[in-house]
Write an enzyme that holds these catalytic residues in place. Structure first.
Site, PDB file in Angstrom:
ATOM      1  CG  HIS A 230      -2.109   0.819   1.234  1.00 24.18           C
ATOM      2  ND1 HIS A 230      -2.471   1.626   0.190  1.00 24.18           N
ATOM      3  CD2 HIS A 230      -3.024   1.067   2.221  1.00 24.18           C
ATOM      4  CE1 HIS A 230      -3.548   2.327   0.522  1.00 24.18           C
ATOM      5  NE2 HIS A 230      -3.914   2.011   1.758  1.00 24.18           N
TER       6      HIS A 230
ATOM      7  CG  HIS B  82      -4.438   0.472  -8.367  1.00 26.00           C
ATOM      8  ND1 HIS B  82      -5.772   0.350  -8.050  1.00 26.00           N
ATOM      9  CD2 HIS B  82      -3.929   1.409  -7.521  1.00 26.00           C
ATOM     10  CE1 HIS B  82      -6.053   1.184  -7.078  1.00 26.00           C
ATOM     11  NE2 HIS B  82      -4.948   1.831  -6.724  1.00 26.00           N
TER      12      HIS B  82
ATOM     13  CG  ASP C 106       2.818   4.625  -3.661  1.00 24.77           C
ATOM     14  OD1 ASP C 106       2.603   5.763  -3.212  1.00 24.77           O
ATOM     15  OD2 ASP C 106       2.335   3.591  -3.165  1.00 24.77           O
TER      16      ASP C 106
HETATM   17  C1  LIG Z   1      -1.156   4.144  -3.315  1.00 26.65           C
HETATM   18  C2  LIG Z   1      -1.202   2.661  -3.365  1.00 26.65           C
HETATM   19  O1  LIG Z   1      -1.408   2.010  -2.362  1.00 26.65           O
HETATM   20  S1  LIG Z   1      -1.059   1.958  -4.902  1.00 26.65           S
HETATM   21  C3  LIG Z   1      -0.471   0.326  -4.587  1.00 26.65           C
HETATM   22  C4  LIG Z   1       0.945   0.349  -4.080  1.00 26.65           C
HETATM   23  N1  LIG Z   1       1.491  -1.002  -4.008  1.00 26.65           N
HETATM   24  C5  LIG Z   1       2.467  -1.419  -4.821  1.00 26.65           C
HETATM   25  O2  LIG Z   1       2.970  -0.713  -5.679  1.00 26.65           O
HETATM   26  C6  LIG Z   1       2.940  -2.826  -4.573  1.00 26.65           C
HETATM   27  C7  LIG Z   1       3.130  -3.595  -5.882  1.00 26.65           C
HETATM   28  N2  LIG Z   1       1.862  -3.943  -6.456  1.00 26.65           N
HETATM   29  C8  LIG Z   1       1.137  -5.001  -6.001  1.00 26.65           C
HETATM   30  O3  LIG Z   1       1.574  -5.747  -5.116  1.00 26.65           O
HETATM   31  C9  LIG Z   1      -0.214  -5.242  -6.590  1.00 26.65           C
HETATM   32  O4  LIG Z   1      -0.281  -4.778  -7.911  1.00 26.65           O
HETATM   33  C10 LIG Z   1      -1.341  -4.602  -5.757  1.00 26.65           C
HETATM   34  C11 LIG Z   1      -1.210  -4.981  -4.287  1.00 26.65           C
HETATM   35  C12 LIG Z   1      -1.272  -3.078  -5.861  1.00 26.65           C
HETATM   36  C13 LIG Z   1      -2.670  -5.067  -6.313  1.00 26.65           C
HETATM   37  O5  LIG Z   1      -2.755  -6.444  -6.070  1.00 26.65           O
HETATM   38  P1  LIG Z   1      -3.790  -7.360  -6.861  1.00 26.65           P
HETATM   39  O6  LIG Z   1      -5.056  -6.672  -7.076  1.00 26.65           O
HETATM   40  O7  LIG Z   1      -3.811  -8.649  -6.144  1.00 26.65           O
HETATM   41  O8  LIG Z   1      -3.023  -7.524  -8.250  1.00 26.65           O
HETATM   42  P2  LIG Z   1      -3.530  -8.202  -9.570  1.00 26.65           P
HETATM   43  O9  LIG Z   1      -4.681  -9.114  -9.299  1.00 26.65           O
HETATM   44  O10 LIG Z   1      -3.740  -7.154 -10.589  1.00 26.65           O
HETATM   45  O11 LIG Z   1      -2.294  -9.063 -10.024  1.00 26.65           O
HETATM   46  C14 LIG Z   1      -2.337  -9.726 -11.273  1.00 26.65           C
HETATM   47  C15 LIG Z   1      -1.036 -10.393 -11.534  1.00 26.65           C
HETATM   48  O12 LIG Z   1      -0.027  -9.415 -11.732  1.00 26.65           O
HETATM   49  C16 LIG Z   1       1.027  -9.613 -10.823  1.00 26.65           C
HETATM   50  N3  LIG Z   1       1.447  -8.310 -10.322  1.00 26.65           N
HETATM   51  C17 LIG Z   1       0.648  -7.341  -9.863  1.00 26.65           C
HETATM   52  N4  LIG Z   1       1.409  -6.300  -9.475  1.00 26.65           N
HETATM   53  C18 LIG Z   1       2.686  -6.657  -9.693  1.00 26.65           C
HETATM   54  C19 LIG Z   1       3.900  -6.018  -9.471  1.00 26.65           C
HETATM   55  N5  LIG Z   1       3.933  -4.803  -8.928  1.00 26.65           N
HETATM   56  N6  LIG Z   1       5.027  -6.649  -9.792  1.00 26.65           N
HETATM   57  C20 LIG Z   1       4.989  -7.865 -10.337  1.00 26.65           C
HETATM   58  N7  LIG Z   1       3.857  -8.554 -10.570  1.00 26.65           N
HETATM   59  C21 LIG Z   1       2.724  -7.940 -10.242  1.00 26.65           C
HETATM   60  C22 LIG Z   1       0.417 -10.402  -9.679  1.00 26.65           C
HETATM   61  O13 LIG Z   1       1.404 -11.125  -8.980  1.00 26.65           O
HETATM   62  C23 LIG Z   1      -0.539 -11.288 -10.411  1.00 26.65           C
HETATM   63  O14 LIG Z   1       0.176 -12.346 -10.984  1.00 26.65           O
HETATM   64  P3  LIG Z   1      -0.418 -13.843 -10.968  1.00 26.65           P
HETATM   65  O15 LIG Z   1      -1.729 -13.738 -11.675  1.00 26.65           O
HETATM   66  O16 LIG Z   1       0.622 -14.617 -11.658  1.00 26.65           O
HETATM   67  O17 LIG Z   1      -0.581 -14.155  -9.500  1.00 26.65           O
HETATM   68  O1  LIG Z   2      -6.918   2.157  -3.839  1.00 29.01           O
HETATM   69  C1  LIG Z   2      -6.018   1.395  -3.482  1.00 29.01           C
HETATM   70  O2  LIG Z   2      -6.164   0.150  -3.354  1.00 29.01           O
HETATM   71  C2  LIG Z   2      -4.663   1.907  -3.196  1.00 29.01           C
HETATM   72  C3  LIG Z   2      -4.446   3.307  -3.653  1.00 29.01           C
HETATM   73  O3  LIG Z   2      -4.154   3.553  -4.800  1.00 29.01           O
HETATM   74  C4  LIG Z   2      -4.622   4.373  -2.694  1.00 29.01           C
HETATM   75  O4  LIG Z   2      -5.028   4.124  -1.555  1.00 29.01           O
HETATM   76  O5  LIG Z   2      -4.359   5.539  -3.049  1.00 29.01           O
END
Ligand SMILES: CC(=O)SCCNC(=O)CCNC(=O)[C@H](O)C(C)(C)COP(=O)(O)OP(=O)(O)OC[C@H]1O[C@@H](n2cnc3c(N)ncnc32)[C@H](O)[C@@H]1OP(=O)(O)O
Ligand SMILES: O=C([O-])CC(=O)C(=O)O
Length: 375
Positions: free
Chosen positions: A222, A261, A312
């Site tokens: 997050h 996301h 981010d």
């Molecule tokens: C302001 C914020 O909070 S924005 C979010 C900040 N977080 C990050 O940047 C952390 C990195 N990103 C992630 O971990 C994820 O994309 C999340 C937590 C944001 C969303 O998670 P989910 O909704 O579960 O992702 P989603 O279902 O789209 O994933 C689909 C596939 O892409 C992969 N994937 C998603 N994000 C990433 C990533 N950043 N790097 C590599 N692989 C990824 C997943 O592992 C998944 O693979 P699989 O189907 O083989 O298991």
């Molecule tokens: O909506 C989300 O899951 C994470 C995010 O981008 C935020 O909190 O700004």
């Protein structure tokens, strides 16, 4: 309305968990609105304090209301002595998000919200005091200084930068902070906001809701992703090295922070905005490495995985170009998201039912306790 990402499975994905009038996320695949206003429009035309007023009080302020609101926030920056004493005891090695969490919790002891009628005042106080909390601790633990947290800076972002550096920020930095705080202010039922709402649904107090939300924002999946992204990109020598390393990480199926996301499926609309400010800052400092590295990371992730930068990723380079220490990146997110959290707490309270979903049981069938000497 375009179809959203196909959401299923774990993590409550795709479930409607409540109603909100505060924001829409990904409704047309990529958009973001706060109370009906597009994020680009807000970032182009507003001060963060106007957006905070919109989120917390329900409408964009007129000039007189804005002057009044900013002056009120300025008057609420001071730290109680008991809180200063606690902050002085937290070691330099602490994570600043833990400092924020403790600061919020201590304030809840000193200025307890006794009645929901005080919720607006509690939110304004937290909005005004969070920059003071983090900078007071940071400057005391790192520089041995007891800073004056009552600066006369006009804005929350300017106040933060002033306390961090001991001098008024240059215009470009104050402008970037303003946009950054607008971008991070509100985001529907993200994990930290949902935490705040769950806590609010038990009729708990504002400080408990926000303290829980801070703990949830801290994680690298997050808000903590902006720091994790910085830790990654600063290890890349140049764009080609970044590409080579990213490909290796993808091959090893590592998560790459700052990408992907839970709701958006094509892009995070905040990315294009902060990317532009990162580029301006890169030009300002004469950067020839970090910005091109970041751009290459973005290209590789899209080309290889159709994964896009979330809010981010370019925040990492933007904050770095402003000389903000990496470990303070996520606390800045707190300073902004407080608006969304508090508004959601108020919204939950206004139409409350305790949030208590059900679980699918996967444990053993009913059984009898075996006497302790027979186990
Ligand atoms: C302001 C914020 O909070 S924005 C979010 C900040 N977080 C990050 O940047 C952390 C990195 N990103 C992630 O971990 C994820 O994309 C999340 C937590 C944001 C969303 O998670 P989910 O909704 O579960 O992702 P989603 O279902 O789209 O994933 C689909 C596939 O892409 C992969 N994937 C998603 N994000 C990433 C990533 N950043 N790097 C590599 N692989 C990824 C997943 O592992 C998944 O693979 P699989 O189907 O083989 O298991
Ligand atoms: O909506 C989300 O899951 C994470 C995010 O981008 C935020 O909190 O700004």
């Amino acid at each position: 309305m375009a179809e959203g990402k196909v959401l299923s499975g774990a993590g409550l994905r795709g479930q409607i968990a409540g109603k909100t009038a505060l924001s829409t996320v990904g409704v047309s695949g990529s958009g973001l609105t706060y109370r009906g206003y597009d994020i680009q429009d807000l970032a182009d035309n507003c001060e963060f304090e106007e957006v905070a007023h919109l989120i917390l009080k329900g409408h964009l302020p007129n000039s007189a209301e804005l002057v009044e609101y900013k002056s009120r926030l300025r008057s609420l920056r001071g730290l109680p002595n008991a809180l200063k004493e606690v902050l002085e005891r937290i070691p330099k090695s602490a994570h600043p998000m833990d400092v924020m969490r403790t600061g919020c919790s201590v304030l809840g002891n000193l200025e307890t919200e006794e009645d929901f009628k005080q919720q607006g005042a509690a939110a304004d106080r937290l909005l005004a005091i969070f920059p003071s909390i983090i900078c007071y601790w940071y400057r005391y633990s790192h520089d041995g200084l007891r800073i004056n947290e009552n600066t006369d800076d006009d804005s929350v972002g300017g106040h933060f930068l002033h306390m961090l550096r001991g001098e008024k920020p240059k215009t470009l930095h104050a402008q970037t902070m303003n946009v950054s705080l607008i971008l991070y202010a509100e985001h529907e039922f993200n994990a930290s906001t949902f935490t705040a709402r769950v806590c609010a649904s038990t009729l708990s107090d504002m400080h408990s809701c926000v303290t829980g939300a801070i703990g949830t924002l801290r994680g690298p999946l997050h808000g903590g992703a902006n720091e994790a992204a910085m830790d990654m990109i600063e290890n890349f020598r140049d764009a080609d090295h970044a590409e080579q390393e990213m490909l290796g990480m993808l091959e090893r199926k590592e998560k790459i922070m700052g990408f992907g996301h839970a709701i958006y499926k094509e892009s995070d609309p905040r990315n294009a905005i902060i990317k532009l400010w990162s580029e301006k800052l890169a030009n300002d400092v004469g950067d020839k490495t970090l910005y091109p590295v970041s751009v290459r990371c973005e290209e590789v992730m899209w080309r290889e995985k159709k994964l896009f930068c979330n809010a981010d990723f370019f925040h990492a380079s933007a904050y770095h170009f402003m000389d903000i220490p990496t470990k303070l990146f996520t606390p800045i997110f707190v300073m902004s998201r407080l608006t969304g959290w508090a508004a959601h707490v108020m919204e939950q309270r206004a139409d409350n039912r305790i949030i208590r979903p059900s679980a699918e049981y996967t444990g053993p069938e009913p059984r009898k306790v075996t006497a302790i000497d027979k186990r």
